[in-house]
Design a protein around this motif. Structure first.
Motif, PDB file in Angstrom:
ATOM      1  N   ALA A 162       0.828  -1.203   0.000  1.00  0.00           N
ATOM      2  CA  ALA A 162       0.000   0.000   0.000  1.00  0.00           C
ATOM      3  C   ALA A 162       0.863   1.254   0.000  1.00  0.00           C
ATOM      4  CB  ALA A 162      -0.922  -0.002   1.220  1.00  0.00           C
ATOM      5  N   PHE A 163       1.955   1.250   0.780  1.00  0.00           N
ATOM      6  CA  PHE A 163       2.860   2.391   0.770  1.00  0.00           C
ATOM      7  C   PHE A 163       3.556   2.523  -0.581  1.00  0.00           C
ATOM      8  CE2 PHE A 163       3.161   1.848   5.537  1.00  0.00           C
ATOM      9  CZ  PHE A 163       2.409   2.988   5.814  1.00  0.00           C
ATOM     10  N   GLY A 164       3.941   1.414  -1.155  1.00  0.00           N
ATOM     11  CA  GLY A 164       4.654   1.424  -2.430  1.00  0.00           C
ATOM     12  C   GLY A 164       3.784   1.803  -3.607  1.00  0.00           C
ATOM     13  N   SER A 165       2.466   1.640  -3.498  1.00  0.00           N
ATOM     14  CA  SER A 165       1.597   1.952  -4.627  1.00  0.00           C
ATOM     15  C   SER A 165       1.595   3.441  -4.943  1.00  0.00           C
ATOM     16  CB  SER A 165       0.177   1.468  -4.362  1.00  0.00           C
ATOM     17  OG  SER A 165      -0.396   2.191  -3.291  1.00  0.00           O
ATOM     18  N   ASP A 193      -7.292   6.340   0.096  1.00  0.00           N
ATOM     19  CA  ASP A 193      -5.984   6.836   0.502  1.00  0.00           C
ATOM     20  C   ASP A 193      -5.135   5.636   0.914  1.00  0.00           C
ATOM     21  OD1 ASP A 193      -3.850   8.362   1.226  1.00  0.00           O
ATOM     22  OD2 ASP A 193      -4.756   9.119   3.070  1.00  0.00           O
ATOM     23  N   SER A 194      -4.167   5.300   0.082  1.00  0.00           N
ATOM     24  CA  SER A 194      -3.375   4.099   0.349  1.00  0.00           C
ATOM     25  C   SER A 194      -2.476   4.254   1.568  1.00  0.00           C
ATOM     26  CB  SER A 194      -2.545   3.739  -0.881  1.00  0.00           C
ATOM     27  OG  SER A 194      -1.632   4.769  -1.172  1.00  0.00           O
ATOM     28  N   THR A 195      -2.166   5.488   1.956  1.00  0.00           N
ATOM     29  CA  THR A 195      -1.337   5.693   3.146  1.00  0.00           C
ATOM     30  C   THR A 195      -2.085   5.268   4.405  1.00  0.00           C
ATOM     31  OG1 THR A 195      -0.293   7.558   2.033  1.00  0.00           O
ATOM     32  CG2 THR A 195       0.035   7.393   4.394  1.00  0.00           C
ATOM     33  N   GLN A 196      -3.357   5.619   4.498  1.00  0.00           N
ATOM     34  CA  GLN A 196      -4.151   5.210   5.660  1.00  0.00           C
ATOM     35  C   GLN A 196      -4.310   3.694   5.714  1.00  0.00           C
ATOM     36  OE1 GLN A 196      -7.793   7.378   5.310  1.00  0.00           O
ATOM     37  NE2 GLN A 196      -6.959   9.215   6.282  1.00  0.00           N
ATOM     38  N   ILE A 215      -1.006   2.264   6.932  1.00  0.00           N
ATOM     39  CA  ILE A 215      -0.820   2.451   8.377  1.00  0.00           C
ATOM     40  C   ILE A 215      -1.671   1.470   9.163  1.00  0.00           C
ATOM     41  CG2 ILE A 215      -1.237   4.072  10.281  1.00  0.00           C
ATOM     42  CD1 ILE A 215      -0.342   6.308   8.358  1.00  0.00           C
ATOM     43  N   CYS A 216      -2.911   1.265   8.746  1.00  0.00           N
ATOM     44  CA  CYS A 216      -3.792   0.315   9.447  1.00  0.00           C
ATOM     45  C   CYS A 216      -3.236  -1.108   9.391  1.00  0.00           C
ATOM     46  CB  CYS A 216      -5.193   0.356   8.844  1.00  0.00           C
ATOM     47  SG  CYS A 216      -6.087   1.870   9.196  1.00  0.00           S
ATOM     48  N   PHE A 217      -2.796  -1.538   8.221  1.00  0.00           N
ATOM     49  CA  PHE A 217      -2.240  -2.887   8.104  1.00  0.00           C
ATOM     50  C   PHE A 217      -0.919  -3.021   8.856  1.00  0.00           C
ATOM     51  CE2 PHE A 217      -5.174  -3.689   4.561  1.00  0.00           C
ATOM     52  CZ  PHE A 217      -5.551  -4.984   4.864  1.00  0.00           C
TER      53      PHE A 217
END
Length: 84
Positions: free
Chosen positions: A22-25, A56-59, A62-64
């Motif tokens: 998710a961070f890398g996307s 929002d892929s950052t959120q 963070i959740c994962f």
């Protein structure tokens, strides 16, 4: 209890991998194409990696990441206190 601790560790690793994806996307360029096919009109259609609108892929990352960390901690506590 050993099986439960091992299962929690596996789920934590999977959750961490999903968080990294998710961070890398956000870092992936939109212009990456994975082949394509010719449409009925004779035009070529290509598949691209893009984020889903409204997400929002950052959120999500963070959740994962928090879920993976929490599962690692719970697994360690189970192994420390319940497995003899």
């Amino acid at each position: 209890m050993k099986i439960l601790a091992m299962t929690l560790k596996i789920i934590a690793v999977v959750s961490t991998i999903i968080a990294l994806m998710a961070f890398g996307s956000d870092l992936l360029p939109v212009e990456i194409t994975f082949g394509g096919h010719e449409s009925a009109g004779g035009e070529h259609q290509f598949y691209k990696i893009v984020l889903t609108e409204g997400v929002d892929s950052t959120q999500i990352g963070i959740c994962f990441l928090l879920a993976g960390f929490s599962l690692f901690v719970v697994s360690a506590l189970i192994r420390k206190y319940l497995v003899k």
